[in-house]
Design a protein around this motif. Structure first.
Motif, mmCIF file in Angstrom:
data_model
loop_
_atom_site.group_PDB
_atom_site.id
_atom_site.type_symbol
_atom_site.label_atom_id
_atom_site.label_comp_id
_atom_site.label_asym_id
_atom_site.label_seq_id
_atom_site.Cartn_x
_atom_site.Cartn_y
_atom_site.Cartn_z
ATOM 1 N N ASN A 141 0.813 -1.215 0.000
ATOM 2 C CA ASN A 141 0.000 0.000 0.000
ATOM 3 C C ASN A 141 0.848 1.267 0.000
ATOM 4 O OD1 ASN A 141 -2.563 0.855 -0.176
ATOM 5 N ND2 ASN A 141 -2.972 0.877 2.048
ATOM 6 N N VAL A 142 2.110 1.156 -0.355
ATOM 7 C CA VAL A 142 2.975 2.344 -0.386
ATOM 8 C C VAL A 142 2.432 3.334 -1.408
ATOM 9 C CG1 VAL A 142 5.237 3.186 -1.144
ATOM 10 C CG2 VAL A 142 5.087 1.208 0.396
ATOM 11 N N ARG A 143 2.417 4.600 -1.037
ATOM 12 C CA ARG A 143 1.961 5.634 -1.959
ATOM 13 C C ARG A 143 3.150 6.124 -2.771
ATOM 14 N NH1 ARG A 143 0.640 11.247 -2.595
ATOM 15 N NH2 ARG A 143 -1.588 11.566 -2.955
ATOM 16 N N VAL A 144 2.951 6.270 -4.074
ATOM 17 C CA VAL A 144 4.003 6.831 -4.916
ATOM 18 C C VAL A 144 4.074 8.314 -4.587
ATOM 19 C CG1 VAL A 144 4.729 7.244 -7.282
ATOM 20 C CG2 VAL A 144 3.609 5.093 -6.666
ATOM 21 N N GLU A 145 5.270 8.805 -4.262
ATOM 22 C CA GLU A 145 5.434 10.112 -3.627
ATOM 23 C C GLU A 145 4.668 10.097 -2.301
ATOM 24 O OE1 GLU A 145 7.331 12.784 -5.041
ATOM 25 O OE2 GLU A 145 7.917 11.412 -6.635
ATOM 26 N N PRO A 146 5.260 9.498 -1.300
ATOM 27 C CA PRO A 146 4.565 9.273 -0.027
ATOM 28 C C PRO A 146 4.198 10.566 0.711
ATOM 29 C CG PRO A 146 6.799 8.288 -0.005
ATOM 30 C CD PRO A 146 6.617 8.926 -1.323
ATOM 31 N N THR A 147 3.214 10.440 1.577
ATOM 32 C CA THR A 147 2.778 11.568 2.414
ATOM 33 C C THR A 147 2.915 11.154 3.877
ATOM 34 O OG1 THR A 147 0.535 10.737 2.515
ATOM 35 C CG2 THR A 147 1.051 12.227 0.697
ATOM 36 N N ASP A 148 2.710 12.114 4.786
ATOM 37 C CA ASP A 148 2.728 11.775 6.208
ATOM 38 C C ASP A 148 1.680 10.690 6.490
ATOM 39 O OD1 ASP A 148 0.943 13.779 5.460
ATOM 40 O OD2 ASP A 148 0.887 14.699 7.441
ATOM 41 N N GLN A 149 0.506 10.836 5.858
ATOM 42 C CA GLN A 149 -0.552 9.852 6.053
ATOM 43 C C GLN A 149 -0.121 8.467 5.569
ATOM 44 O OE1 GLN A 149 -3.102 9.448 7.756
ATOM 45 N NE2 GLN A 149 -2.914 11.559 8.499
ATOM 46 N N SER A 150 0.491 8.424 4.404
ATOM 47 C CA SER A 150 0.863 7.101 3.870
ATOM 48 C C SER A 150 1.999 6.503 4.698
ATOM 49 C CB SER A 150 1.193 7.164 2.377
ATOM 50 O OG SER A 150 2.489 7.665 2.136
ATOM 51 N N PHE A 151 2.920 7.339 5.175
ATOM 52 C CA PHE A 151 3.953 6.839 6.103
ATOM 53 C C PHE A 151 3.281 6.245 7.344
ATOM 54 C CE2 PHE A 151 8.401 9.030 5.463
ATOM 55 C CZ PHE A 151 8.489 8.477 4.204
ATOM 56 N N LYS A 211 4.246 -1.698 13.111
ATOM 57 C CA LYS A 211 4.133 -1.880 14.565
ATOM 58 C C LYS A 211 3.375 -3.147 14.883
ATOM 59 C CE LYS A 211 4.398 2.817 16.372
ATOM 60 N NZ LYS A 211 3.625 4.013 16.765
ATOM 61 N N LYS A 212 2.269 -3.325 14.162
ATOM 62 C CA LYS A 212 1.426 -4.463 14.427
ATOM 63 C C LYS A 212 2.147 -5.784 14.133
ATOM 64 C CE LYS A 212 -3.236 -5.842 13.468
ATOM 65 N NZ LYS A 212 -3.737 -6.018 12.116
ATOM 66 N N GLY A 213 2.962 -5.767 13.074
ATOM 67 C CA GLY A 213 3.585 -7.018 12.631
ATOM 68 C C GLY A 213 4.739 -7.479 13.499
ATOM 69 N N GLU A 214 5.275 -6.577 14.318
ATOM 70 C CA GLU A 214 6.442 -6.931 15.141
ATOM 71 C C GLU A 214 7.497 -7.688 14.341
ATOM 72 O OE1 GLU A 214 5.006 -8.895 18.656
ATOM 73 O OE2 GLU A 214 4.204 -7.029 19.479
ATOM 74 N N PHE A 215 7.934 -7.064 13.276
ATOM 75 C CA PHE A 215 8.870 -7.725 12.357
ATOM 76 C C PHE A 215 10.286 -7.685 12.899
ATOM 77 C CE2 PHE A 215 5.361 -5.986 9.777
ATOM 78 C CZ PHE A 215 4.845 -7.196 9.318
ATOM 79 N N ASP A 216 11.093 -8.638 12.434
ATOM 80 C CA ASP A 216 12.505 -8.584 12.808
ATOM 81 C C ASP A 216 13.409 -8.303 11.616
ATOM 82 O OD1 ASP A 216 12.294 -11.048 11.622
ATOM 83 O OD2 ASP A 216 12.768 -12.206 13.423
ATOM 84 N N ALA A 217 12.825 -8.028 10.458
ATOM 85 C CA ALA A 217 13.603 -7.586 9.291
ATOM 86 C C ALA A 217 12.638 -7.009 8.261
ATOM 87 C CB ALA A 217 14.393 -8.740 8.682
ATOM 88 N N TYR A 218 13.160 -6.120 7.425
ATOM 89 C CA TYR A 218 12.352 -5.471 6.389
ATOM 90 C C TYR A 218 13.004 -5.644 5.035
ATOM 91 C CZ TYR A 218 9.874 -3.130 10.167
ATOM 92 O OH TYR A 218 9.112 -2.870 11.274
ATOM 93 N N VAL A 219 12.145 -5.796 4.028
ATOM 94 C CA VAL A 219 12.627 -5.809 2.653
ATOM 95 C C VAL A 219 11.790 -4.800 1.876
ATOM 96 C CG1 VAL A 219 12.779 -7.163 0.530
ATOM 97 C CG2 VAL A 219 13.353 -8.222 2.724
ATOM 98 N N ALA A 220 12.440 -3.852 1.210
ATOM 99 C CA ALA A 220 11.730 -2.856 0.412
ATOM 100 C C ALA A 220 12.041 -3.108 -1.047
ATOM 101 C CB ALA A 220 12.182 -1.456 0.800
ATOM 102 N N VAL A 221 11.009 -3.349 -1.865
ATOM 103 C CA VAL A 221 11.226 -3.591 -3.293
ATOM 104 C C VAL A 221 10.508 -2.497 -4.063
ATOM 105 C CG1 VAL A 221 11.068 -5.264 -5.165
ATOM 106 C CG2 VAL A 221 11.140 -6.048 -2.787
ATOM 107 N N GLY A 222 11.261 -1.545 -4.596
ATOM 108 C CA GLY A 222 10.613 -0.472 -5.332
ATOM 109 C C GLY A 222 11.532 0.702 -5.535
ATOM 110 N N GLY A 223 10.942 1.811 -5.910
ATOM 111 C CA GLY A 223 11.699 3.046 -6.085
ATOM 112 C C GLY A 223 11.862 3.738 -4.745
ATOM 113 N N GLY A 224 12.228 5.011 -4.798
ATOM 114 C CA GLY A 224 12.426 5.785 -3.576
ATOM 115 C C GLY A 224 11.183 5.807 -2.705
ATOM 116 N N SER A 225 10.016 5.820 -3.335
ATOM 117 C CA SER A 225 8.789 5.885 -2.525
ATOM 118 C C SER A 225 8.690 4.691 -1.590
ATOM 119 C CB SER A 225 7.564 5.944 -3.447
ATOM 120 O OG SER A 225 7.586 7.127 -4.221
#
Ligand code: NAD
Ligand code: NAD
Ligand code: FE2
Ligand code: FE2
Lengths: 419, 419
Positions: free
Chosen positions: B61-71, B79-93
């Protein structure tokens, strides 16, 4: 690839006390060698430690061209001191010794051979957390402030080897070109040749996508990955600086610009070879240093025989690049051009000769000893030199051209006399 | 300066599952955007996660050209997922959103403004430990895989701003040029312009030793330190690649070499500007994006108006460099030459005009909209654009030439029409 933190600028050493405060350091180990302990680089560090009230102990017993024994002595000091941070002020000898001290003091139960490169040692991966180490290089040579490598002379085997792990890479390198001003001529020259060879060897190393076996799990890949588009940037940039500034830096101790540029080139080349690796000049240099008999280089204020690392590396460079050129002639020709050769009418198949000639001329202009014979070796030593090169496969296998024992013999022989 | 880990090569994405295993990750958050979630880069990552049995949840659900709301939405997920690692696949957004999610999920009690750049936010230093983040860039643009920066559009204030801290720099960037092959023409162009401006701005930024105040304690120095001998290497190298390959990469989706080179140039320029900083093109771009009215760029598969970041940056570049050139005319001329200008008979005092002309020609050849007017702005908008630039002092103060509000007005006005 990973690259260390570096801070660059005239006088930045004065901040080191603050850095240690920021690290929360309460017991700092300051390492240097006897000669440097009387010179301005160490004074600058001591002043900053005093100003920020840093509690430290000084170890100035580092051996120039360290040995297993001298490493062990430093390790003993480090274990006893229970330090929470390290500062190394010196050339590669000091920085490498400090890396080893930090490593073995952090895993106090390790056997010395555990982390030494295979096949000489066990080459175990480092899993203990190390203390922060700030490296303040005073030569313009090894780039050790940017690498995860520590080299020593294994006395028993009469061969240099090392420890290679990302874990021992310094936390911060403070590159303060003021420290290069106290270097005498030959130390500038020899450490500068190290930069030259780091750049040439990493630029011509086997490309990263041609190494085999390439461990499928990234965690098992060695620090030295072969030449790649990123290390190429560093290598070429360092080579251009060497071409432009090394002679000036050697000839004129007042040429601050040239000495400063070489200081930075040393770190650049370090980042390059720290990722790509080096190959034959370095692989063959280890026995050249390790088997030294009675050579005492000018300008080195030490009481034992030694072949300075940069000299041991550069003396075989004409022969080595004449040998490797056929695998990447364009790169060899490009390097020759950067070093001043006129390649407008050059034939690509002459790339190796052209680079070798350019190097010979470069060394001749800088009064370098005329080959291995001039530093005390003769044909009779070649078998021992070859034997000492064989275990250096960590680097020799990065040569773009595979080599037999006969090839190595021929390379040593061709390096007996240069001019 | 510190530089991230990067791994480069066609197909290296297939190792990501192994990297996560090596990190001991048990709950991974995979972030991307809706458009990419259907495309080959995400498929390649999913295949590797499956092969190595990595347990993950996907957020697309990442917004292209993110906003405070989308962040905030992504942060809530993290927070909910309590993750122990992240993977980001995409552009700067995507990468920026993932950095923010990791940061705020790691310090769950932080107020959103805590880490946002001052004066808009509180600009607090990050002291919580973050989880590892692996960034897989799919554009050849932001270099976000190498930087400690995350940019978003602050809706309430109608201005883009960001979070800047070394702590949010990805643990590893996986630069797999195969991912660039699915980019449509305008995305290649606009993200390529971002690379161009990162290189030009960091190369011409205020030199590191001319910044004032220069915080005396190194820990308080900003990530953006001004141009310096190390960032220069990266900036120039990236600029040369842009000059040689950007047009080819835009015009021919099959030109794998050009697309691969631009992918690497994006990381190089990122390493450069991540240390040196950017200045006016970026500072002025934030209101240009933030105040967007109805512009819908070709090739962007999104349902809201937006001015793509690279476009918002490059449209003012001719005016900006004509303005800044007087401070470093040699560097501006050198940049023009790299971009193809014939400077043999150029006068140094014309450096700004020459670079501006070169850029205009470059943009014209690439069918870029004819200035701010073509994307919906008129003279009446200039006061708002200037007002939105003023709080961007983190970057604008790195301009080599200080600027008044009148100067900014004049720069926006000169950028209304380019050709
Ligand atoms: N770790 C690595 O990545 C790496 C790379 C290449 C070489 N090395 C190793 O580094 C060692 C060589 O290091 P080096 O070439 O930097 O020299 P060095 O540390 O051996 O020092 C050589 C001499 O120069 C003196 N000296 C150093 N700085 C000085 C200064 N500013 N003013 C006056 N005198 C000064 C020293 O006191 C010493 O006598 C070798 O053991 C070599 O194998 C390590
Ligand atoms: N963090 C930093 O250092 C930094 C630097 C510069 C810009 N930025 C920010 O990054 C954002 C812009 O990022 P960007 O230019 O990379 O683009 P983006 O992430 O905004 O993506 C633009 C569009 O391209 C699509 N896309 C991306 N890769 C694709 C591919 N391989 N194939 C097909 N479509 C693809 C996306 O789905 C999206 O629709 C802006 O918010 C900007 O402010 C950050
Ligand atoms: Fe060396
Ligand atoms: Fe940008």
């Amino acid at each position: 690839m990973a690259i260390s933190n570096i801070r660059y600028g005239e006088g930045v050493t004065k901040e080191i006390g603050m850095d240690l405060q920021n690290l929360g350091a309460r017991r700092v180990c300051l390492m240097t060698d006897k000669n440097l302990s009387q010179l301005p680089p160490v004074t600058a560090v001591l002043n900053s430690l005093a100003k920020y009230g840093i509690n430290f102990q000084m170890y100035d017993n580092v051996r120039v061209e360290p040995t297993d024994q001298s490493f062990l002595d430093a390790i003993k000091f480090a274990k006893k001191g229970e330090f929470d941070a390290y500062v190394a002020v010196g050339g590669g000898s000091v920085i490498d010794t400090c890396k080893a001290a930090n490593l073995y003091a952090s895993g106090p139960m390790s056997d010395f051979l555990d982390y030494v490169n295979a096949p000489i040692g066990k080459g175990k991966p480092v899993s203990v957390p190390l203390k922060p180490l700030i490296a303040v290089p005073t030569t313009a040579g090894t780039g050790s402030e940017t690498t995860g490598v520590a080299i020593f002379d294994f006395k028993e085997l009469k061969v240099k080897t090392g420890i290679a792990s990302r874990a021992i890479k310094p936390t911060l390198g403070i590159i303060d070109p003021l420290h290069t001003l106290s270097m005498p001529e030959r130390i500038v020259a020899n450490s500068g040749f190290d930069v030259l060879c780091h750049a040439l060897e990493s630029y011509t190393a086997l490309p990263y996508n041609m190494r085999s076996p390439c461990p499928s799990n990234p965690i098992n890949r060695p620090a030295y990955q072969g030449s790649n588009p990123i290390s190429d940037v560093w290598a070429l940039h360092a080579l251009r600086i060497v071409a432009k500034y090394l002679k000036r830096a050697i000839r004129n101790p007042e040429d601050r610009e040239a000495r400063a540029k070489m200081h930075l080139a040393s770190a650049f080349a370090g980042i390059g070879f720290g990722n790509a690796g080096v190959h034959l000049c370095h692989g063959m240099s280890y026995p050249i240093s390790g088997l030294v008999k009675i050579y005492k280089p000018k300008d080195y204020n030490v009481d034992h025989s030694l072949v300075p690392h940069g000299l041991s590396v550069v003396l075989t460079s004409p022969a080595v690049f004449a040998f490797t050129a056929q695998m990447h002639p364009e790169r060899h020709l490009e390097a020759a051009e950067i070093l001043g050769a006129d390649i407008r009418t050059a034939r690509i198949k002459d790339a190796g000769f052209i680079l070798a000639d350019t190097l010979r001329k470069f060394l001749f202009d800088l009064n370098v000893d005329d080959g291995l014979a001039a530093i005390g070796y003769s044909k009779a030593d070649i078998p021992a030199l070859v034997k000492g090169t064989l275990p250096q496969e960590r680097v020799t296998k990065l040569s773009p051209r595979p080599q037999t024992e006969e090839d190595l013999s021929a390379l040593f022989e061709a390096s007996m006399k240069l001019y």
